[in-house]
Scaffold this motif. Structure first.
Motif, short mmCIF file in Angstrom:
data_model
loop_
_atom_site.label_atom_id
_atom_site.label_comp_id
_atom_site.label_asym_id
_atom_site.label_seq_id
_atom_site.Cartn_x
_atom_site.Cartn_y
_atom_site.Cartn_z
N ARG A 304 4.17 8.02 10.64
CA ARG A 304 4.34 8.82 9.42
C ARG A 304 4.21 10.30 9.71
NH1 ARG A 304 3.45 6.26 4.07
NH2 ARG A 304 3.27 4.08 4.52
N HIS A 352 1.00 9.60 -1.21
CA HIS A 352 2.36 9.80 -0.72
C HIS A 352 2.95 11.07 -1.28
CE1 HIS A 352 1.73 5.78 0.39
NE2 HIS A 352 1.90 5.29 -0.81
N ASN A 354 5.75 13.86 -0.60
CA ASN A 354 6.90 14.13 0.26
C ASN A 354 6.94 15.54 0.78
OD1 ASN A 354 8.20 11.65 0.25
ND2 ASN A 354 8.99 12.04 -1.81
N PRO A 399 10.51 5.19 0.63
CA PRO A 399 9.49 6.06 1.20
C PRO A 399 10.07 7.23 1.99
CG PRO A 399 9.55 3.93 2.34
CD PRO A 399 10.45 3.82 1.15
N GLY A 400 9.40 8.36 1.95
CA GLY A 400 9.80 9.53 2.73
C GLY A 400 10.04 9.19 4.20
N PHE A 475 3.19 1.11 -9.37
CA PHE A 475 3.23 1.07 -7.91
C PHE A 475 1.84 1.17 -7.28
CE2 PHE A 475 7.44 1.99 -9.29
CZ PHE A 475 8.25 1.27 -8.45
N LYS A 512 -0.38 -6.54 -4.13
CA LYS A 512 -1.08 -5.30 -3.80
C LYS A 512 -2.14 -5.07 -4.86
CE LYS A 512 -0.56 -0.31 -3.60
NZ LYS A 512 0.32 0.85 -3.57
N THR A 516 -0.02 -3.80 0.78
CA THR A 516 0.61 -2.65 0.15
C THR A 516 2.04 -3.10 -0.14
OG1 THR A 516 1.29 -1.77 2.27
CG2 THR A 516 -0.78 -0.94 1.36
N GLU A 518 4.92 -1.46 1.03
CA GLU A 518 5.57 -1.37 2.33
C GLU A 518 4.85 -2.29 3.30
OE1 GLU A 518 8.30 0.00 2.59
OE2 GLU A 518 8.38 1.31 0.85
P1 XMP Z 1 2.62 1.17 -0.77
O1 XMP Z 1 3.29 0.57 0.40
O2 XMP Z 1 1.59 2.18 -0.38
O3 XMP Z 1 3.74 1.98 -1.56
O4 XMP Z 1 2.08 0.13 -1.69
C1 XMP Z 1 3.68 2.39 -2.89
C2 XMP Z 1 4.97 3.12 -3.22
O5 XMP Z 1 5.09 4.33 -2.47
C3 XMP Z 1 6.20 4.28 -1.59
N1 XMP Z 1 5.75 4.81 -0.32
C4 XMP Z 1 6.00 6.05 0.11
N2 XMP Z 1 6.70 7.08 -0.44
N3 XMP Z 1 6.18 8.43 1.42
C5 XMP Z 1 6.78 8.25 0.23
O6 XMP Z 1 7.43 9.18 -0.25
C6 XMP Z 1 5.46 7.46 2.03
O7 XMP Z 1 4.92 7.63 3.12
C7 XMP Z 1 5.38 6.21 1.33
N4 XMP Z 1 4.77 5.02 1.63
C8 XMP Z 1 5.02 4.19 0.60
C9 XMP Z 1 6.57 2.82 -1.48
O8 XMP Z 1 7.91 2.66 -1.15
C10 XMP Z 1 6.23 2.34 -2.86
O9 XMP Z 1 7.23 2.65 -3.77
#
Ligand code: XMP
Length: 520
Positions: A304, A352, A354, A399-400, A475, A512, A516, A518
Motif C-alpha cells: 500500500r 483509507h 486516497n 481501492p486506491g 463499508f 467483516k 475485511t 478486501e
Molecule cells: P476493507 O477491505 O478495509 O475495505 O473492509 C472497506 C472499503 O474500502 C475500500 N478500500 C480502500 N479504498 N484505499 C482506498 O481508497 C485503500 O487502501 C482501500 N482499502 C480498502 C474497499 O474496497 C472497501 O470498499
C-alpha cells in the motif's frame, strides 16, 4: 446558492450521517455540526430548523454531551431524536431515567394522528394509529418538561414522541432516519418541510447550475489540476469542472497497472481526446514503474505504501511539466469531511484516504473542492445530470491501491493479468444474472495458494481465485452475499476454462469483522 439550511447537531450516535441524508432526500439542505459548536455560530447560520441526533451517553450523567436551554428558546423549531429527545427534556426540566429493560428493534408505536409530526402517517398505515419504528434505548423519558404533551407511546415506553407545539419543540425516542421505521421519512419530511417551512429546493439540477457558476467565478482565468482516478468522485468532479472551465482544466490519470480489466481505456474514452468532455487529459502509463517497485514485496502495508508513494512521485512529475497551477481540485465529499472530524462528532475509524499528503507535492495556490457538501448518492445524481455514462456513475468502490491489494503476496504482471481476467468474468456473470446492484461490492482476488489439479490429461500446479461479494451499508461492517449456486458454478467453470494459471475457485463467505472486504 440555496441558503435554506437545517442544522443537525451531532451527539455521537451511529446513525447521524443517515439523519442528514434523509433530510437531503426531503430536498432540504442540511449540515452536521458537533454539539460542541458555539451556539452563536449556529445562530448566525440562520437555520430554519435544528435536529439533535442520538448518542451513546446518558444525558443525566456527569460530563455527558449537552446543550444550553437557549438552544430551545431561539424561536427555531427543534427536533430531538433518541438521545436528543431525552436531552431536550432533561435540559427543559423533564426527567430521564434508566429503564429496567432495554427497548431494541422493531416496535409498534401508537401515535396521535392529529400531531403535525405524524401527518399522513395514518393514511399510509390504512387509517390505523399504529406504525412500526426502530427503537434502540436504555434510558426513557419518565416525566415531560412543562408545556409538552405525549404524541406517541409503546407498550414499554410511555413517551415515544412528544411535542410542545407552541414552542416548536419535538422529541422522538425512536429513530425515524433508519429504514426499519416504516414511515420515518414522512415524519422527517413533516418536520423539515411543514413545521420548519423549508421550501424543498435542494435539487441536484440546481446544484449543478449554481456550482458551475461558482467555479467560474472563483477560478476566473486560472488553471486547475485534478488527479483523476476514474472513480465516481473524481470523474464527476472532472465532468463538472469541464463544464465550468473547459480547457483551463488538466486531468492527470495515472494508470498504475493495477486497474481492473480495460479500465484505463474506458476512462480515457470518456475523458480523453474525442470523448464527451472539453478538458486537457494526460494519461500516464506507469505500469512498469509500479511493477518494478513492487517486485519481491509481499507485506500488504508495505505494498500500500509503495503504491501510494509512487502515485505522489508520478503525479508530481506530471505537475512539474504543467508548471504552477492556480487550483488543485479534489473530490472530497461530505462523509470525508464529517469522518475526518471537521463536521460532526461521531468517532468513525477511517483509514483509507486516497489523497494523503498530495497537496505538499504540487505547486498550487488553492484547493478547490466543489463536491464537499454532497453525499455519495448526491454525487451520483450530479454525475447523471452532467451526462456521465452510467457505468462510471454506478461504479463499485475500488481501492486506491487497486489490484495491488487483491493479489496476496508479490504483485507481478502475470498475476495482475490473471486477477483482471477472472474478475472481468465474475463481474460479467453477476451483471448477466441481474445482481450487480444487489451487492455493494464484489470482485475476484488472487490467493497466493497453488495446488495440484488436472486439466485434460495433465497435472497442473496453479492458483486459486477467491470470489468475494458483500452487502453493506457503510463499508465498516459487511456480510457475504448469498450468491445463487448456479451463478457461482458458471463463474467457476468460465474462470477455470478461460483464465490460464487458475485451477480452483473459492467463495469467501467471511463477514467483516473479523475479515475485511478486501482480501489482502
Ligand atoms: P476493507 O477491505 O478495509 O475495505 O473492509 C472497506 C472499503 O474500502 C475500500 N478500500 C480502500 N479504498 N484505499 C482506498 O481508497 C485503500 O487502501 C482501500 N482499502 C480498502 C474497499 O474496497 C472497501 O470498499
Amino acid at each position: 446558492m440555496n441558503k435554506e439550511l437545517v442544522v443537525v447537531i451531532d451527539f455521537g450516535g451511529q446513525y447521524n450521517q443517515l439523519v442528514a441524508r434523509r433530510v437531503r432526500e426531503c430536498n432540504v439542505y442540511c449540515e452536521i455540526y458537533s454539539y460542541k459548536t458555539d451556539l452563536q455560530k449556529i445562530k448566525e447560520m440562520h437555520p430554519k430548523g435544528i435536529i439533535l441526533t442520538g448518542g451513546p451517553n446518558s444525558c443525566y450523567e456527569e460530563g455527558a454531551p449537552t446543550c444550553t436551554e437557549e438552544l430551545f428558546k431561539m424561536g427555531i423549531p427543534v427536533l430531538g431524536l433518541c438521545y436528543g429527545a431525552q436531552l431536550m427534556q432533561h435540559v427543559l426540566g423533564g426527567k430521564v431515567e434508566r429503564a429496567s429493560m432495554r427497548e431494541y428493534g422493531k416496535t409498534e408505536v401508537i401515535f396521535n394522528p392529529d400531531a403535525a409530526l405524524f401527518a399522513g402517517v395514518s393514511e399510509a398505515e390504512g387509517g390505523r394509529d399504529r406504525t412500526i419504528v426502530w427503537m434502540s434505548h436504555f434510558d426513557y423519558i419518565s416525566r415531560l418538561a412543562d408545556g409538552f404533551e405525549t404524541i406517541a407511546h409503546t407498550d414499554n415506553c410511555p413517551v415515544a414522541a412528544a411535542q410542545n407545539e407552541a414552542a416548536g419543540l419535538y422529541a422522538i425516542q425512536f429513530h425515524p432516519e433508519v429504514l426499519h421505521t416504516a414511515q420515518g421519512k414522512t415524519m422527517l419530511f413533516n418536520f423539515v418541510r411543514n413545521i420548519c417551512g423549508c421550501a424543498g429546493d435542494w435539487r441536484m439540477d440546481s446544484f449543478v447550475e449554481h456550482t458551475i457558476a461558482d467555479i467560474r467565478q472563483k477560478v476566473g482565468d486560472g488553471r486547475v489540476l485534478l488527479a483523476l482516478s476514474g472513480g465516481v468522485d473524481s470523474s464527476v468532479l472532472a465532468g463538472l469542472l469541464s463544464k465550468a472551465i473547459g480547457k483551463q482544466l488538466t486531468c492527470v490519470f495515472v494508470d498504475h497497472g493495477l486497474l481492473r480489466k480495460n479500465e484505463g481505456d474506458e476512462v480515457e474514452s470518456v475523458f480523453g481526446q474525442g470523448g464527451q468532455f472539453d478538458l486537457n487529459f494526460v494519461r500516464v502509463n506507469a505500469q512498469e514503474r509500479y511493477y518494478g517497485k513492487l517486485a519481491g514485496v509481499t507485506e500488504p502495508e508495505r505494498k500500500r505504501k509503495i503504491i501510494g508513494e509512487e502515485f505522489i512521485r508520478v503525479f508530481e512529475e506530471e505537475a512539474k511539466k504543467i508548471g504552477t497551477v492556480d487550483f488543485l481540485a479534489q473530490g472530497t465529499i461530505y462523509p470525508d469531511v464529517v469522518e475526518s472530524g471537521l463536521g460532526g462528532e461521531s468517532a468513525v475509524i477511517k483509514s483509507h484516504h486516497n489523497v494523503g499528503g498530495l497537496p505538499d507535492y504540487v505547486d498550487f495556490k488553492e484547493i478547490l473542492e466543489p463536491l464537499r457538501s454532497l453525499f455519495k448518492d448526491e454525487v451520483r445524481q450530479v454525475g447523471l445530470e452532467i451526462g456521465l455514462p452510467e457505468h462510471l456513475v454506478f461504479r463499485q468502490p475500488f481501492p486506491g491501491p487497486g489490484l495491488g491489494v487483491r493479489i496476496i503476496g508479490e504483485v507481478t504482471a502475470e498475476k495482475v493479468k490473471i486477477v483482471q481476467d477472472a474478475d472481468a468474468i465474475y463481474r460479467e456473470e453477476i451483471a448477466k444474472a441481474g445482481l450487480d446492484r444487489e451487492y455493494n461490492q464484489y470482485f475476484a482476488a488472487l490467493t497466493n495458494m497453488r495446488s495440484v489439479g488436472v486439466m485434460g490429461d495433465e497435472r497442473t500446479y496453479d492458483y486459486a481465485i477467491a470470489l468475494r461479494a458483500v452487502k453493506t451499508i457503510d463499508f465498516m461492517t459487511a456480510e457475504a452475499a448469498n450468491i445463487p449456486w448456479e451463478v457461482l458454478q458458471t463463474v467457476m467453470s468460465r474462470i477455470i476454462n478461460e483464465v490460464r494459471g487458475v485451477n480452483r475457485v473459492l467463495y469467501d463467505i467471511s463477514s467483516k469483522p473479523p475479515g475485511t472486504i478486501e482480501l489482502e
